[in-house]
Design a protein around this motif. Structure first.
Motif, PDB file in Angstrom:
ATOM      1  N   THR A   1       0.816  -1.211   0.000  1.00  0.00           N
ATOM      2  CA  THR A   1       0.000   0.000   0.000  1.00  0.00           C
ATOM      3  C   THR A   1       0.854   1.268   0.000  1.00  0.00           C
ATOM      4  OG1 THR A   1      -0.151  -0.078   2.416  1.00  0.00           O
ATOM      5  CG2 THR A   1      -1.928  -1.113   1.164  1.00  0.00           C
ATOM      6  N   ALA A   2       2.068   1.195   0.562  1.00  0.00           N
ATOM      7  CA  ALA A   2       2.936   2.375   0.611  1.00  0.00           C
ATOM      8  C   ALA A   2       4.391   1.944   0.753  1.00  0.00           C
ATOM      9  CB  ALA A   2       2.545   3.276   1.775  1.00  0.00           C
ATOM     10  N   VAL A   3       5.293   2.814   0.286  1.00  0.00           N
ATOM     11  CA  VAL A   3       6.735   2.601   0.399  1.00  0.00           C
ATOM     12  C   VAL A   3       7.314   3.837   1.082  1.00  0.00           C
ATOM     13  CG1 VAL A   3       8.899   2.320  -0.864  1.00  0.00           C
ATOM     14  CG2 VAL A   3       6.844   1.173  -1.659  1.00  0.00           C
TER      15      VAL A   3
ATOM     16  N   PHE B   1       4.740  -1.214   3.294  1.00  0.00           N
ATOM     17  CA  PHE B   1       3.548  -1.412   4.108  1.00  0.00           C
ATOM     18  C   PHE B   1       2.542  -2.230   3.313  1.00  0.00           C
ATOM     19  CE2 PHE B   1       5.548   2.442   5.602  1.00  0.00           C
ATOM     20  CZ  PHE B   1       5.505   2.299   6.981  1.00  0.00           C
ATOM     21  N   TYR B   2       1.944  -3.225   3.963  1.00  0.00           N
ATOM     22  CA  TYR B   2       0.962  -4.079   3.291  1.00  0.00           C
ATOM     23  C   TYR B   2       0.032  -4.663   4.331  1.00  0.00           C
ATOM     24  CZ  TYR B   2       3.897  -7.942   4.914  1.00  0.00           C
ATOM     25  OH  TYR B   2       4.603  -8.809   5.688  1.00  0.00           O
TER      26      TYR B   2
ATOM     27  N   GLU C   1       0.939  -4.298   8.434  1.00  0.00           N
ATOM     28  CA  GLU C   1       2.180  -5.074   8.433  1.00  0.00           C
ATOM     29  C   GLU C   1       3.250  -4.320   7.652  1.00  0.00           C
ATOM     30  OE1 GLU C   1       1.859  -9.401   7.957  1.00  0.00           O
ATOM     31  OE2 GLU C   1      -0.290  -9.026   7.707  1.00  0.00           O
ATOM     32  N   VAL C   2       4.512  -4.515   8.075  1.00  0.00           N
ATOM     33  CA  VAL C   2       5.628  -3.812   7.459  1.00  0.00           C
ATOM     34  C   VAL C   2       6.728  -4.809   7.135  1.00  0.00           C
ATOM     35  CG1 VAL C   2       7.364  -2.016   7.763  1.00  0.00           C
ATOM     36  CG2 VAL C   2       5.128  -1.749   8.806  1.00  0.00           C
ATOM     37  N   SER C   3       7.273  -4.693   5.933  1.00  0.00           N
ATOM     38  CA  SER C   3       8.443  -5.464   5.530  1.00  0.00           C
ATOM     39  C   SER C   3       9.579  -4.471   5.342  1.00  0.00           C
ATOM     40  CB  SER C   3       8.171  -6.220   4.239  1.00  0.00           C
ATOM     41  OG  SER C   3       9.307  -6.951   3.846  1.00  0.00           O
TER      42      SER C   3
ATOM     43  N   ARG D   1      15.208   3.322  -5.989  1.00  0.00           N
ATOM     44  CA  ARG D   1      14.926   2.299  -7.000  1.00  0.00           C
ATOM     45  C   ARG D   1      13.728   1.438  -6.589  1.00  0.00           C
ATOM     46  NH1 ARG D   1      19.159  -2.286  -8.875  1.00  0.00           N
ATOM     47  NH2 ARG D   1      17.679  -3.497 -10.087  1.00  0.00           N
ATOM     48  N   ILE D   2      13.638   1.125  -5.290  1.00  0.00           N
ATOM     49  CA  ILE D   2      12.489   0.356  -4.791  1.00  0.00           C
ATOM     50  C   ILE D   2      11.216   1.176  -4.941  1.00  0.00           C
ATOM     51  CG2 ILE D   2      11.454  -0.683  -2.738  1.00  0.00           C
ATOM     52  CD1 ILE D   2      14.394  -1.298  -1.828  1.00  0.00           C
ATOM     53  N   ALA D   3      11.286   2.462  -4.562  1.00  0.00           N
ATOM     54  CA  ALA D   3      10.120   3.336  -4.693  1.00  0.00           C
ATOM     55  C   ALA D   3       9.700   3.483  -6.153  1.00  0.00           C
ATOM     56  CB  ALA D   3      10.427   4.697  -4.079  1.00  0.00           C
ATOM     57  N   GLU D   4      10.670   3.585  -7.062  1.00  0.00           N
ATOM     58  CA  GLU D   4      10.359   3.700  -8.484  1.00  0.00           C
ATOM     59  C   GLU D   4       9.707   2.414  -9.004  1.00  0.00           C
ATOM     60  OE1 GLU D   4       9.870   5.128 -12.277  1.00  0.00           O
ATOM     61  OE2 GLU D   4      10.339   6.228 -10.445  1.00  0.00           O
ATOM     62  N   ALA D   5      10.197   1.264  -8.556  1.00  0.00           N
ATOM     63  CA  ALA D   5       9.592  -0.008  -8.973  1.00  0.00           C
ATOM     64  C   ALA D   5       8.148  -0.090  -8.483  1.00  0.00           C
ATOM     65  CB  ALA D   5      10.408  -1.182  -8.436  1.00  0.00           C
ATOM     66  N   PHE D   6       7.903   0.381  -7.267  1.00  0.00           N
ATOM     67  CA  PHE D   6       6.536   0.409  -6.730  1.00  0.00           C
ATOM     68  C   PHE D   6       5.665   1.351  -7.556  1.00  0.00           C
ATOM     69  CE2 PHE D   6       3.512   2.492  -3.759  1.00  0.00           C
ATOM     70  CZ  PHE D   6       2.659   1.415  -3.567  1.00  0.00           C
TER      71      PHE D   6
END
Length: 158
Positions: free
Chosen positions: A93-95, A122-123, A127-129, A146-151
């Motif tokens: 749901t969010a990064v 966040f999912y 829950e948080v990973s 890069r993770i945020a861009e992939a999301f």
């Protein structure tokens, strides 16, 4: 999205976490064996140095295994961890990029604090990973970006 897909690798400098202790183990064992052996060559033939060399080689092999595994693998479908766990972008749901402070107890004084760069995914029901990007080869902020861009790419209609 091709630029964001692929593994996030660890920095080659993190191999120093294994190489420095390996060299220290061998160096100390040679220094301890040197007075009894009489020469450096004879010190290297001492059983204690041989055992230390085996331990040093084991540390370097372990470091190589550690280095070969990516932090995470980014795919079009989601994030895959080296242990096989997968988190799909549809579930996220969010990064959020930030820092994580951990406390390590110390016998000689106050607790030590270590700060790591992390990207939180966040999912589900709160829950948080966490993906630790401190040792990323491209840098912690670039890895988080890069993770945020992939999301973000996963949210765009195709």
């Amino acid at each position: 999205m091709a630029a964001t897909d692929g593994p996030l690798r660890k920095s080659r400098l993190s191999l120093l976490l294994f190489a420095v202790p390996a060299v220290a183990i061998v160096g100390i064992s040679v220094a301890i064996s040197l007075p009894d052996a009489g020469s450096v060559r004879a010190a290297f033939e001492a059983p204690m140095v041989a055992i230390s060399l085996v331990l040093a080689i084991a540390a370097l092999v372990w470091g190589g295994v550690f280095m070969s595994r990516p932090i995470v693998m980014l795919t079009r479908e989601g994030v895959e961890r080296p242990d096989g766990r997968k988190l799909k972008w549809a579930q996220v749901t969010a990064v959020e990029a930030g820092e994580e402070t951990t406390n390590a107890p110390s016998q000689s004084g106050a607790n030590r604090q270590t700060v790591h760069e992390v990207t939180r995914l966040f999912y589900g029901d709160g829950e948080v990973s966490k993906i630790t990007t401190t040792w990323a080869a491209i840098g912690p902020q670039a890895a988080g970006d890069r993770i945020a861009e992939a999301f973000a790419q996963s949210r765009k209609p195709q």
